[in-house]
Design a protein around this motif. Structure first.
Motif, PDB file in Angstrom:
ATOM      1  N   GLY A   1      10.755 -36.234 -14.614  1.00 29.86           N
ATOM      2  CA  GLY A   1      12.053 -36.659 -15.101  1.00 29.86           C
ATOM      3  C   GLY A   1      13.150 -36.145 -14.179  1.00 29.86           C
ATOM      4  N   ALA A   2      14.361 -36.322 -14.528  1.00 28.73           N
ATOM      5  CA  ALA A   2      14.817 -36.846 -15.800  1.00 28.73           C
ATOM      6  C   ALA A   2      14.563 -38.355 -15.887  1.00 28.73           C
ATOM      7  CB  ALA A   2      16.309 -36.571 -15.996  1.00 28.73           C
ATOM      8  N   VAL A   3      14.002 -38.784 -17.023  1.00 28.96           N
ATOM      9  CA  VAL A   3      13.768 -40.202 -17.225  1.00 28.96           C
ATOM     10  C   VAL A   3      15.098 -40.921 -17.439  1.00 28.96           C
ATOM     11  CG1 VAL A   3      12.628 -41.930 -18.649  1.00 28.96           C
ATOM     12  CG2 VAL A   3      11.491 -39.741 -18.204  1.00 28.96           C
ATOM     13  N   TYR A   4      15.940 -40.344 -18.270  1.00 30.68           N
ATOM     14  CA  TYR A   4      17.281 -40.856 -18.529  1.00 30.68           C
ATOM     15  C   TYR A   4      18.303 -39.782 -18.137  1.00 30.68           C
ATOM     16  CZ  TYR A   4      14.650 -44.090 -21.547  1.00 30.68           C
ATOM     17  OH  TYR A   4      13.754 -45.012 -22.035  1.00 30.68           O
ATOM     18  N   PRO A   5      19.565 -40.160 -17.962  1.00 29.92           N
ATOM     19  CA  PRO A   5      20.570 -39.151 -17.631  1.00 29.92           C
ATOM     20  C   PRO A   5      20.638 -38.054 -18.689  1.00 29.92           C
ATOM     21  CG  PRO A   5      21.444 -41.355 -17.270  1.00 29.92           C
ATOM     22  CD  PRO A   5      20.121 -41.533 -17.972  1.00 29.92           C
ATOM     23  N   THR A   6      20.813 -36.818 -18.239  1.00 29.90           N
ATOM     24  CA  THR A   6      20.875 -35.693 -19.166  1.00 29.90           C
ATOM     25  C   THR A   6      21.806 -34.628 -18.630  1.00 29.90           C
ATOM     26  OG1 THR A   6      19.589 -33.951 -20.268  1.00 29.90           O
ATOM     27  CG2 THR A   6      18.860 -34.617 -18.074  1.00 29.90           C
ATOM     28  N   THR A   7      22.401 -33.879 -19.537  1.00 30.18           N
ATOM     29  CA  THR A   7      23.246 -32.742 -19.156  1.00 30.18           C
ATOM     30  C   THR A   7      22.662 -31.425 -19.645  1.00 30.18           C
ATOM     31  OG1 THR A   7      24.580 -32.988 -21.177  1.00 30.18           O
ATOM     32  CG2 THR A   7      25.356 -34.130 -19.194  1.00 30.18           C
TER      33      THR A   7
ATOM     34  N   ALA B   1      18.442 -39.649 -12.814  1.00 29.83           N
ATOM     35  CA  ALA B   1      17.437 -40.265 -13.673  1.00 29.83           C
ATOM     36  C   ALA B   1      16.539 -41.190 -12.864  1.00 29.83           C
ATOM     37  CB  ALA B   1      18.119 -41.037 -14.794  1.00 29.83           C
ATOM     38  N   ILE B   2      15.232 -41.170 -13.166  1.00 28.44           N
ATOM     39  CA  ILE B   2      14.280 -42.001 -12.427  1.00 28.44           C
ATOM     40  C   ILE B   2      14.023 -43.334 -13.108  1.00 28.44           C
ATOM     41  CG2 ILE B   2      13.161 -39.997 -11.383  1.00 28.44           C
ATOM     42  CD1 ILE B   2      10.845 -40.419 -13.392  1.00 28.44           C
ATOM     43  N   GLY B   3      14.224 -43.412 -14.422  1.00 30.19           N
ATOM     44  CA  GLY B   3      13.998 -44.656 -15.141  1.00 30.19           C
ATOM     45  C   GLY B   3      12.540 -44.884 -15.501  1.00 30.19           C
ATOM     46  N   LEU B   4      12.317 -45.884 -16.336  1.00 28.87           N
ATOM     47  CA  LEU B   4      10.976 -46.150 -16.863  1.00 28.87           C
ATOM     48  C   LEU B   4      10.023 -46.714 -15.813  1.00 28.87           C
ATOM     49  CD1 LEU B   4      11.881 -47.659 -20.355  1.00 28.87           C
ATOM     50  CD2 LEU B   4      10.901 -45.398 -19.893  1.00 28.87           C
ATOM     51  N   ALA B   5      10.534 -47.538 -14.901  1.00 26.85           N
ATOM     52  CA  ALA B   5       9.661 -48.155 -13.900  1.00 26.85           C
ATOM     53  C   ALA B   5       9.026 -47.093 -13.003  1.00 26.85           C
ATOM     54  CB  ALA B   5      10.435 -49.173 -13.067  1.00 26.85           C
ATOM     55  N   LYS B   6       9.841 -46.163 -12.535  1.00 28.43           N
ATOM     56  CA  LYS B   6       9.288 -45.088 -11.698  1.00 28.43           C
ATOM     57  C   LYS B   6       8.378 -44.178 -12.505  1.00 28.43           C
ATOM     58  CE  LYS B   6      12.657 -44.727  -7.954  1.00 28.43           C
ATOM     59  NZ  LYS B   6      13.631 -43.845  -7.262  1.00 28.43           N
TER      60      LYS B   6
ATOM     61  N   ILE C   1      14.919 -30.452 -24.563  1.00 35.88           N
ATOM     62  CA  ILE C   1      15.686 -29.392 -25.215  1.00 35.88           C
ATOM     63  C   ILE C   1      16.409 -29.965 -26.423  1.00 35.88           C
ATOM     64  CG2 ILE C   1      17.521 -27.685 -24.926  1.00 35.88           C
ATOM     65  CD1 ILE C   1      16.802 -27.640 -21.907  1.00 35.88           C
ATOM     66  N   THR C   2      17.404 -30.818 -26.174  1.00 37.47           N
ATOM     67  CA  THR C   2      18.269 -31.264 -27.268  1.00 37.47           C
ATOM     68  C   THR C   2      17.577 -32.191 -28.258  1.00 37.47           C
ATOM     69  OG1 THR C   2      19.146 -33.074 -25.899  1.00 37.47           O
ATOM     70  CG2 THR C   2      20.364 -30.992 -25.898  1.00 37.47           C
ATOM     71  N   ILE C   3      16.524 -32.872 -27.841  1.00 42.94           N
ATOM     72  CA  ILE C   3      15.799 -33.712 -28.799  1.00 42.94           C
ATOM     73  C   ILE C   3      15.270 -32.865 -29.957  1.00 42.94           C
ATOM     74  CG2 ILE C   3      13.598 -33.569 -27.564  1.00 42.94           C
ATOM     75  CD1 ILE C   3      13.034 -36.442 -28.446  1.00 42.94           C
TER      76      ILE C   3
END
Length: 216
Positions: free
Chosen positions: A137-143, A151-156, A193-195
């Motif tokens: 990851g990060a798969v999606y943007p995160t702080t 973010a790498i995204g789902l395809a990667k 973490i935040t999840i």
């Protein structure tokens, strides 16, 4: 404790810097009761514990709690601490101590997780013996993590999961809502973490993550 990919289903990461009033232990017990499958103690940043004795005391208390619930304890980027408190595993990143040195120090003593975010890094990990899983990851943007990177995204993520010879736990900007897409892309589980720390219903969050059918 031997590695099992189911440990990656609901992989909770937290430290003093992530929780109000440094309430790591109350949060950890709540998370363990909710059913998390792994806990990683990550003390990094200006709000983390700096005093070595206090850090050892916290890690020992985490060790005691996780053992009560038969959940593996990983320590982020601190081999000496992991060995001192009898942790189950160590997680290291590309900017932490070199993976070869880590594997040499931990052979037969600790499970090893390794952060990889490029094909070259994954191919290098594939050539090594002693790594149990990869963090991607990060798969999606995160702080949540200052060093998370773009973010790498789902395809990667899918491509990396196909390339890796080890199971992948995904991290970065993952929510209960998008977690099914992350698992469908090939991740064996969800870390973050935040999840977990910001969940309004932690038992429900954990149950929904554990219900997903993770990759190999």
């Amino acid at each position: 404790m031997n590695f099992n990919k189911n440990m990656l289903q609901a992989y909770c990461i937290a430290g003093s810097q992530d929780l109000a009033d440094h309430q790591v232990l109350p949060f950890l017990e709540t998370a363990l009761k909710a059913g998390i499958t792994t806990f990683q103690l990550r003390e990094k940043g200006p709000d983390a514990i700096a005093d070595p004795q206090k850090l050892v005391a916290l890690a020992r208390a985490c060790r005691q709690l996780t053992r009560q619930y038969d959940v593996p304890l990983f320590i982020d980027d601190n081999i000496d601490l992991a060995l001192t408190v009898g942790a189950d595993g160590i997680h290291v990143g590309q900017k932490d101590e070199g993976i070869s040195a880590v594997l040499a120090k931990t052979a037969g003593k600790l499970m090893v997780g390794y952060s990889c975010n490029t094909p070259a890094q994954i191919e290098h990990a594939n050539s090594l013996t002693g790594i149990d899983y990869l963090g991607v990851g990060a798969v999606y943007p995160t702080t949540s993590k200052a060093d998370a990177g773009a973010a790498i995204g789902l395809a990667k993520l899918h491509d990396y999961a196909q390339l890796s010879t080890r199971p992948i736990v995904a991290i970065g900007g993952i929510t209960v809502a998008n977690a099914p897409d992350v698992i469908a892309a090939g991740a064996a589980g969800i870390s973050g973490i935040t999840i977990f720390t910001l969940s309004e219903n932690l038992p429900d969050t954990v149950a929904r993550l554990k219900a997903l059918d993770g990759g190999v």
